[in-house]
Design a protein around this motif. Structure first.
Motif, PDB file in Angstrom:
ATOM      1  N   LEU A 253       0.843  -1.197   0.000  1.00 39.62           N
ATOM      2  CA  LEU A 253       0.000   0.000   0.000  1.00 39.62           C
ATOM      3  C   LEU A 253       0.878   1.246   0.000  1.00 39.62           C
ATOM      4  CD1 LEU A 253      -2.764  -0.857   2.647  1.00 39.62           C
ATOM      5  CD2 LEU A 253      -2.916  -0.986   0.160  1.00 39.62           C
ATOM      6  N   PRO A 254       0.521   2.222  -0.837  1.00 34.50           N
ATOM      7  CA  PRO A 254       1.312   3.451  -0.881  1.00 34.50           C
ATOM      8  C   PRO A 254       0.973   4.402   0.270  1.00 34.50           C
ATOM      9  CG  PRO A 254      -0.447   3.536  -2.508  1.00 34.50           C
ATOM     10  CD  PRO A 254      -0.565   2.207  -1.821  1.00 34.50           C
ATOM     11  N   PHE A 255       0.166   3.953   1.201  1.00 37.30           N
ATOM     12  CA  PHE A 255      -0.237   4.839   2.305  1.00 37.30           C
ATOM     13  C   PHE A 255      -0.483   4.013   3.556  1.00 37.30           C
ATOM     14  CE2 PHE A 255      -3.859   4.017  -0.586  1.00 37.30           C
ATOM     15  CZ  PHE A 255      -4.575   3.149   0.214  1.00 37.30           C
ATOM     16  N   GLY A 256      -0.523   4.674   4.696  1.00 32.62           N
ATOM     17  CA  GLY A 256      -0.929   3.996   5.922  1.00 32.62           C
ATOM     18  C   GLY A 256      -2.436   4.096   6.085  1.00 32.62           C
ATOM     19  N   LEU A 257      -3.024   3.146   6.787  1.00 36.40           N
ATOM     20  CA  LEU A 257      -4.478   3.165   6.949  1.00 36.40           C
ATOM     21  C   LEU A 257      -4.900   4.238   7.952  1.00 36.40           C
ATOM     22  CD1 LEU A 257      -5.134  -0.677   7.146  1.00 36.40           C
ATOM     23  CD2 LEU A 257      -5.501   0.835   5.179  1.00 36.40           C
ATOM     24  N   THR A 258      -6.072   4.797   7.739  1.00 35.68           N
ATOM     25  CA  THR A 258      -6.613   5.743   8.717  1.00 35.68           C
ATOM     26  C   THR A 258      -7.121   4.965   9.927  1.00 35.68           C
ATOM     27  OG1 THR A 258      -8.874   5.631   7.884  1.00 35.68           O
ATOM     28  CG2 THR A 258      -7.438   7.278   6.876  1.00 35.68           C
ATOM     29  N   GLY A 259      -7.328   5.686  11.019  1.00 36.85           N
ATOM     30  CA  GLY A 259      -7.863   5.052  12.216  1.00 36.85           C
ATOM     31  C   GLY A 259      -9.201   4.387  11.941  1.00 36.85           C
ATOM     32  N   ALA A 260     -10.030   5.066  11.173  1.00 35.89           N
ATOM     33  CA  ALA A 260     -11.355   4.530  10.875  1.00 35.89           C
ATOM     34  C   ALA A 260     -11.249   3.249  10.052  1.00 35.89           C
ATOM     35  CB  ALA A 260     -12.189   5.571  10.127  1.00 35.89           C
ATOM     36  N   GLN A 261     -10.332   3.233   9.116  1.00 40.93           N
ATOM     37  CA  GLN A 261     -10.150   2.025   8.305  1.00 40.93           C
ATOM     38  C   GLN A 261      -9.689   0.857   9.184  1.00 40.93           C
ATOM     39  OE1 GLN A 261      -7.477   3.840   5.451  1.00 40.93           O
ATOM     40  NE2 GLN A 261      -8.960   3.632   3.773  1.00 40.93           N
ATOM     41  N   LYS A 262      -8.735   1.143  10.071  1.00 41.83           N
ATOM     42  CA  LYS A 262      -8.238   0.075  10.962  1.00 41.83           C
ATOM     43  C   LYS A 262      -9.364  -0.466  11.830  1.00 41.83           C
ATOM     44  CE  LYS A 262      -3.474   1.687  11.448  1.00 41.83           C
ATOM     45  NZ  LYS A 262      -2.773   2.726  12.200  1.00 41.83           N
ATOM     46  N   ARG A 263     -10.177   0.465  12.347  1.00 44.11           N
ATOM     47  CA  ARG A 263     -11.277   0.058  13.218  1.00 44.11           C
ATOM     48  C   ARG A 263     -12.249  -0.849  12.452  1.00 44.11           C
ATOM     49  NH1 ARG A 263     -14.407   4.371  13.970  1.00 44.11           N
ATOM     50  NH2 ARG A 263     -12.529   5.601  14.247  1.00 44.11           N
ATOM     51  N   ILE A 268     -14.566  -6.215  11.151  1.00 51.75           N
ATOM     52  CA  ILE A 268     -14.844  -7.247  10.146  1.00 51.75           C
ATOM     53  C   ILE A 268     -14.095  -8.537  10.507  1.00 51.75           C
ATOM     54  CG2 ILE A 268     -14.448  -7.880   7.733  1.00 51.75           C
ATOM     55  CD1 ILE A 268     -14.878  -4.752   7.189  1.00 51.75           C
ATOM     56  N   GLU A 269     -12.863  -8.384  10.908  1.00 50.82           N
ATOM     57  CA  GLU A 269     -12.071  -9.550  11.279  1.00 50.82           C
ATOM     58  C   GLU A 269     -12.750 -10.321  12.407  1.00 50.82           C
ATOM     59  OE1 GLU A 269      -7.969  -8.635  12.009  1.00 50.82           O
ATOM     60  OE2 GLU A 269      -7.387 -10.731  11.699  1.00 50.82           O
ATOM     61  N   GLY A 270     -13.293  -9.559  13.373  1.00 54.68           N
ATOM     62  CA  GLY A 270     -14.015 -10.192  14.472  1.00 54.68           C
ATOM     63  C   GLY A 270     -15.236 -10.961  13.982  1.00 54.68           C
ATOM     64  N   ASP A 271     -15.983 -10.372  13.073  1.00 52.33           N
ATOM     65  CA  ASP A 271     -17.178 -11.030  12.526  1.00 52.33           C
ATOM     66  C   ASP A 271     -16.814 -12.297  11.767  1.00 52.33           C
ATOM     67  OD1 ASP A 271     -18.674  -8.976  13.490  1.00 52.33           O
ATOM     68  OD2 ASP A 271     -19.245  -8.129  11.551  1.00 52.33           O
ATOM     69  N   LEU A 272     -15.768 -12.192  10.956  1.00 59.37           N
ATOM     70  CA  LEU A 272     -15.407 -13.312  10.084  1.00 59.37           C
ATOM     71  C   LEU A 272     -15.002 -14.545  10.887  1.00 59.37           C
ATOM     72  CD1 LEU A 272     -13.358 -11.514   7.254  1.00 59.37           C
ATOM     73  CD2 LEU A 272     -15.682 -12.419   7.125  1.00 59.37           C
ATOM     74  N   ASP A 285     -18.134   7.842   3.287  1.00 54.00           N
ATOM     75  CA  ASP A 285     -18.308   8.857   2.276  1.00 54.00           C
ATOM     76  C   ASP A 285     -17.426   8.563   1.070  1.00 54.00           C
ATOM     77  OD1 ASP A 285     -19.253  11.156   1.226  1.00 54.00           O
ATOM     78  OD2 ASP A 285     -18.836  12.343   3.017  1.00 54.00           O
ATOM     79  N   VAL A 286     -17.766   9.180  -0.046  1.00 53.05           N
ATOM     80  CA  VAL A 286     -16.954   9.060  -1.245  1.00 53.05           C
ATOM     81  C   VAL A 286     -15.508   9.405  -0.900  1.00 53.05           C
ATOM     82  CG1 VAL A 286     -16.650   9.886  -3.597  1.00 53.05           C
ATOM     83  CG2 VAL A 286     -18.917   9.826  -2.577  1.00 53.05           C
ATOM     84  N   GLY A 287     -14.587   8.534  -1.284  1.00 52.37           N
ATOM     85  CA  GLY A 287     -13.179   8.825  -1.071  1.00 52.37           C
ATOM     86  C   GLY A 287     -12.657   8.474   0.314  1.00 52.37           C
ATOM     87  N   SER A 288     -13.510   7.876   1.136  1.00 52.87           N
ATOM     88  CA  SER A 288     -13.069   7.566   2.492  1.00 52.87           C
ATOM     89  C   SER A 288     -12.192   6.313   2.525  1.00 52.87           C
ATOM     90  CB  SER A 288     -14.266   7.405   3.429  1.00 52.87           C
ATOM     91  OG  SER A 288     -15.098   6.364   2.983  1.00 52.87           O
ATOM     92  N   GLY A 289     -12.105   5.625   1.396  1.00 52.92           N
ATOM     93  CA  GLY A 289     -11.185   4.492   1.312  1.00 52.92           C
ATOM     94  C   GLY A 289     -11.801   3.151   1.655  1.00 52.92           C
ATOM     95  N   LYS A 290     -12.968   2.880   1.063  1.00 55.04           N
ATOM     96  CA  LYS A 290     -13.628   1.604   1.348  1.00 55.04           C
ATOM     97  C   LYS A 290     -12.953   0.437   0.624  1.00 55.04           C
ATOM     98  CE  LYS A 290     -17.648   3.250   0.110  1.00 55.04           C
ATOM     99  NZ  LYS A 290     -17.249   4.676   0.009  1.00 55.04           N
ATOM    100  N   THR A 291     -12.375   0.742  -0.549  1.00 59.74           N
ATOM    101  CA  THR A 291     -11.843  -0.348  -1.367  1.00 59.74           C
ATOM    102  C   THR A 291     -10.767  -1.144  -0.628  1.00 59.74           C
ATOM    103  OG1 THR A 291     -12.153   1.176  -3.205  1.00 59.74           O
ATOM    104  CG2 THR A 291     -11.079  -0.898  -3.693  1.00 59.74           C
ATOM    105  N   VAL A 292      -9.894  -0.431   0.051  1.00 62.61           N
ATOM    106  CA  VAL A 292      -8.803  -1.140   0.714  1.00 62.61           C
ATOM    107  C   VAL A 292      -9.329  -1.937   1.913  1.00 62.61           C
ATOM    108  CG1 VAL A 292      -8.105   0.801   2.179  1.00 62.61           C
ATOM    109  CG2 VAL A 292      -6.429  -0.921   1.560  1.00 62.61           C
ATOM    110  N   VAL A 430     -23.177  -2.030  11.659  1.00 65.54           N
ATOM    111  CA  VAL A 430     -22.670  -0.930  10.850  1.00 65.54           C
ATOM    112  C   VAL A 430     -21.268  -0.508  11.278  1.00 65.54           C
ATOM    113  CG1 VAL A 430     -23.062   1.453  10.121  1.00 65.54           C
ATOM    114  CG2 VAL A 430     -25.006  -0.072  10.452  1.00 65.54           C
ATOM    115  N   SER A 431     -20.364  -0.395  10.306  1.00 65.20           N
ATOM    116  CA  SER A 431     -19.072   0.258  10.537  1.00 65.20           C
ATOM    117  C   SER A 431     -19.067   1.542   9.728  1.00 65.20           C
ATOM    118  CB  SER A 431     -17.910  -0.617  10.061  1.00 65.20           C
ATOM    119  OG  SER A 431     -17.862  -1.832  10.759  1.00 65.20           O
ATOM    120  N   ARG A 432     -18.672   2.630  10.363  1.00 68.10           N
ATOM    121  CA  ARG A 432     -18.650   3.905   9.652  1.00 68.10           C
ATOM    122  C   ARG A 432     -17.220   4.380   9.451  1.00 68.10           C
ATOM    123  NH1 ARG A 432     -22.861   8.789  10.908  1.00 68.10           N
ATOM    124  NH2 ARG A 432     -24.672   7.846   9.910  1.00 68.10           N
ATOM    125  N   LEU A 433     -16.881   4.735   8.212  1.00 70.62           N
ATOM    126  CA  LEU A 433     -15.593   5.385   7.970  1.00 70.62           C
ATOM    127  C   LEU A 433     -15.834   6.890   8.087  1.00 70.62           C
ATOM    128  CD1 LEU A 433     -14.049   3.435   4.931  1.00 70.62           C
ATOM    129  CD2 LEU A 433     -13.655   3.104   7.375  1.00 70.62           C
TER     130      LEU A 433
END
Ligand code: ADP
Ligand code: MG
Length: 685
Positions: A253-263, A268-272, A285-292, A430-433
């Motif tokens: 990854l060319p970037f570090g994850l945001t706190g919200a992404q890590k959370r 998700i890891e817990g659910d799985l 929101d758009v651009g909040s980084g859901k893909t990663v 629900v998880s919110r970024l």
């Protein structure tokens, strides 16, 4: 099977006395297909009238009921109205005025010298008092007084108030008492009437408690159904997935994850890791980084020895997701395939083989990946992008693939207010970024009057001259609206005449191959200007595009504008969004555009949008994230939904099979509001 006691309510409207085939279309338009729909066809408002002894007691503009005695008929020449001059008890003269060819009918209703009770609106015409087209004429005072408060119903072409009112009465006549499904304590506290009484009252006058109870019923039905889905899902057997991190560690990854992404990834890891299949919504929101987040989740599944699928709503997005994943994941050695409806022949065969023998770990595609012919070796996680395009029914269908129910992660970029999230995704966790990746610049948003389009084109020219790319969005409310399409095509020709081959056009009626070709030219930077209808709404990511122009911005909903604007501001360059507005905007439209200028927080925009629309404005179908309700108003949803949600949860916790007394009653409720897929799940599960 629907309980017998509801049969009469579910009879088709066409089976009623006096309802011929000519009414089918207007009734259909209002959604009045069943007898119960008639009972639930609630008035928009009521006309309040006052009974007066004579016209001295009434004021101009008032709705009155008064006894009058016709004195004289007066026809006017040409196309003028027909008038009946009538006197009240103390000799005031009023003209009862009829336009069109109503004189014969009026004479029959209003014989000279005989007193009649008239209901209507008192107006002044020059020196004369008049009532234009009286609402009612009756011989009896008693009958007239029955019209003191009268409902005004939503109509469609081919129906009159009188006709609809009569049909509604037939619907109400079919009502029988039903056992109570609302918790008795709540009924008392809210002073709500019983179900049948509430319907009768709601048609008689502005009865707040009655309307509120009926709205609550609808909200409760929805919450219950979603809760049943949730329960049924919990009872399913999924595959517990434990990742060891070996693939995620190799991710470049060319970037570090945001706190919200890590959370979110943590949740998700817990659910799985659970046996019960995950049912989680990732809201960002758009651009909040859901893909990663999706990628990391899918890698967990692969680390756990299973396959994952990513489902996109459109061909374009599927391709883009695939490209993004390929870019991020090369070091992991994970096999990622793309499968869409357009893949045919050998290529398709080999992907299908790979899914069956397990050599493909992750597949990205459109709904084609869930067709009959597609089988998986071990599909354990399904990620659905842009959730709002799928209904609950489809969600259920997706989870039927395979012996074990896959975990499901739904992602949406539509920022929905919290209450509506509950209404639409009440069965999901629900998880919110709620945190944007760092370094994003604010998008400079300006509202520009449409007559300054020349300046706008000038700015666009300078922008493109400097090497920048841009979007130009034309409104397309419905893809079938040929006028809109014509306008978009005309704008495209103009811009092409000015800027040459650098301009491409994309719209919903374009053949998929052409659409993709145009998109790809823009993504590769060969094209500098993309003229589009809202097909670019979701997902497209071109960081070099930093100018967004939206024509007739007032025709879009806030949520949609927000998503469109989110196409720019994706790189490190400063971005600009120009909202072109027409003339004569409503107050609300102005406020909306002002809000766009003011904030870039999608969740705030969603809440404000809800507030602005809550003031009685009809729900526009253009709004994405619209409510799934017919009876409950936005205001009622906000106030009562959390209550209904808790109530539904309590009921399901106590009586998950809906077999107790209240449970049985609740089943009736689910049928009434056509949420009976909830009941079906009870049987299946
Ligand atoms: P969306 O939530 O709209 O799907 P994307 O996943 O497309 O957003 O991400 C938007 C952009 O932000 C992409 O270019 C992505 O590479 C980038 N991005 C995602 N997460 C981060 C992060 N933590 N830091 C910096 N950039 C990020
Ligand atoms: Mg996305």
């Amino acid at each position: 099977m629907r309980p017998d006691r509801l049969n009469q309510l579910f009879a088709e409207t066409g089976s009623l006395k006096g309802v011929g085939p000519q009414l089918a279309k207007p009734l259909d338009k209002l959604g009045l297909m069943r007898v119960k729909d008639l009972a639930y066809h609630l008035p928009d408002r009521f006309v309040e009238r006052r009974a007066v002894a004579n016209l001295d007691e009434a004021s101009v503009g008032e709705n009155v009921i008064v006894a009058l005695t016709p004195q004289e008929y007066r026809s006017s020449a040409g196309r003028g109205p027909f008038r009946v001059l009538a006197a009240d008890a103390i000799g005031n003269i009023v003209g009862l005025t009829y336009f069109g060819r109503n004189s014969g009918w009026a004479k029959k209703q209003l014989p000279l010298g005989e007193t009649r009770w008239i209901a209507g609106r008192l107006d002044q015409y020059g020196q004369m008092l008049q009532i234009v087209h009286p609402d009612h004429v009756s011989e009896e005072g008693g009958a007239a007084l029955g019209q003191l408060c009268e409902p005004v119903y939503p109509l469609s072409e081919g129906l009159t108030q009188g006709r609809v009112a009569a049909l509604v009465q037939q619907g109400l006549a079919a009502l029988t008492d039903l056992p109570e499904w609302i918790e008795p304590g709540l009924m008392d506290r809210m002073h709500w009437p019983a179900w049948r009484d509430a319907l009768l009252l709601a048609h008689k006058s502005e009865h707040r408690e009655a309307r509120e109870r009926l709205a609550y019923d609808e909200l409760l039905a929805n919450s219950l159904a979603l809760m049943l889905v949730r329960n049924a899902n919990r009872a399913q057997s999924g595959t517990p997935l434990k990742g060891d991190g070996r693939l995620r560690d190799k991710l470049s990854l060319p970037f570090g994850l945001t706190g919200a992404q890590k959370r979110a990834i943590g949740e998700i890891e817990g659910d799985l890791a659970q046996q019960a299949p995950m049912l989680r919504l990732l809201q960002g929101d758009v651009g909040s980084g859901k893909t990663v987040v999706a990628l990391e989740s899918m890698l967990i599944a692969v680390e756990g020895g299973a396959q994952a699928a990513l489902l996109a709503p459109t061909e374009i997005l599927a391709r883009q997701h695939h490209a993004t994943l390929m870019r991020m994941a090369p070091g992991t050695g994970v096999e990622i395939a793309l499968l869409t409806g357009r893949d045919k022949g050998k290529a398709r065969e080999s992907i299908l083989m790979g899914l069956i023998d397990g050599s493909i770990d992750i597949v990205v595609g459109t709904h084609a990946i869930f067709q009959e012919a597609v089988s998986y070796k071990n599909l354990a996680l399904v990620v659905i992008d842009e959730q709002h395009r799928f209904g609950v029914g489809q969600r259920l269908m997706l989870t039927q693939k395979g012996r074990r129910t896959p975990h499901c992660l739904a992602m949406t970029a539509t920022p929905i207010p919290r209450t509506l999230t509950l209404a639409q995704y009440g069965e999901m966790d629900v998880s919110r970024l709620d945190e944007m990746p760092p370094g994003r610049q604010a998008i400079d948003t300006r509202v520009v009057a449409a007559d300054r389009i020349g300046d706008v084109v000038g700015a666009l020219s300078r922008h493109m001259g400097g090497g920048g790319q841009a979007y130009w969005v034309c409104p397309m409310v419905r893809e079938s609206e040929t006028d809109d399409l014509a306008a978009a095509e005309a704008r495209f020709s103009e811009l092409k005449a000015r800027f040459g081959e650098e301009v491409v056009l994309v719209h919903g009626q374009l053949k998929p191959e052409l659409k993709d070709a145009a998109m790809e030219r823009f993504v590769r930077g060969e094209s500098k200007l993309l003229v589009a209808t809202t097909v670019i709404e979701v997902g497209v990511d071109v960081p070099n595009a930093t100018l967004m122009i939206i024509e007739q911005a007032e025709r879009f909903g806030l949520a949609q504008l927000h998503q469109l604007r989110g196409r720019v501001g994706r790189g490190s360059e400063k971005s600009v969004c120009l909202l072109l507005r027409g003339e004569g905007l409503s107050e609300t439209a102005r406020e909306r555009l002002a809000l766009m200028r003011e904030t870039q927080d999608g969740f705030r925009l969603a809440e404000e949008d809800l507030r602005l629309r809550g003031g009685g404005e009809l729900l526009g179908t253009r709004q994405s994230g619209d409510t799934p309700f017919r009876i409950a108003s936005l205001e009622q949803i906000q106030r009562l939904l959390p209550l209904a949600h808790d109530d539904a949860r309590l009921l399901i916790d106590r009586d998950g099979g809906l077999t107790g007394e209240r449970g049985e009653a609740a089943r009736l409720l689910l049928y009434l509001f056509e949420r009976d897929w909830g009941v079906q799940l009870l049987r299946g599960g």
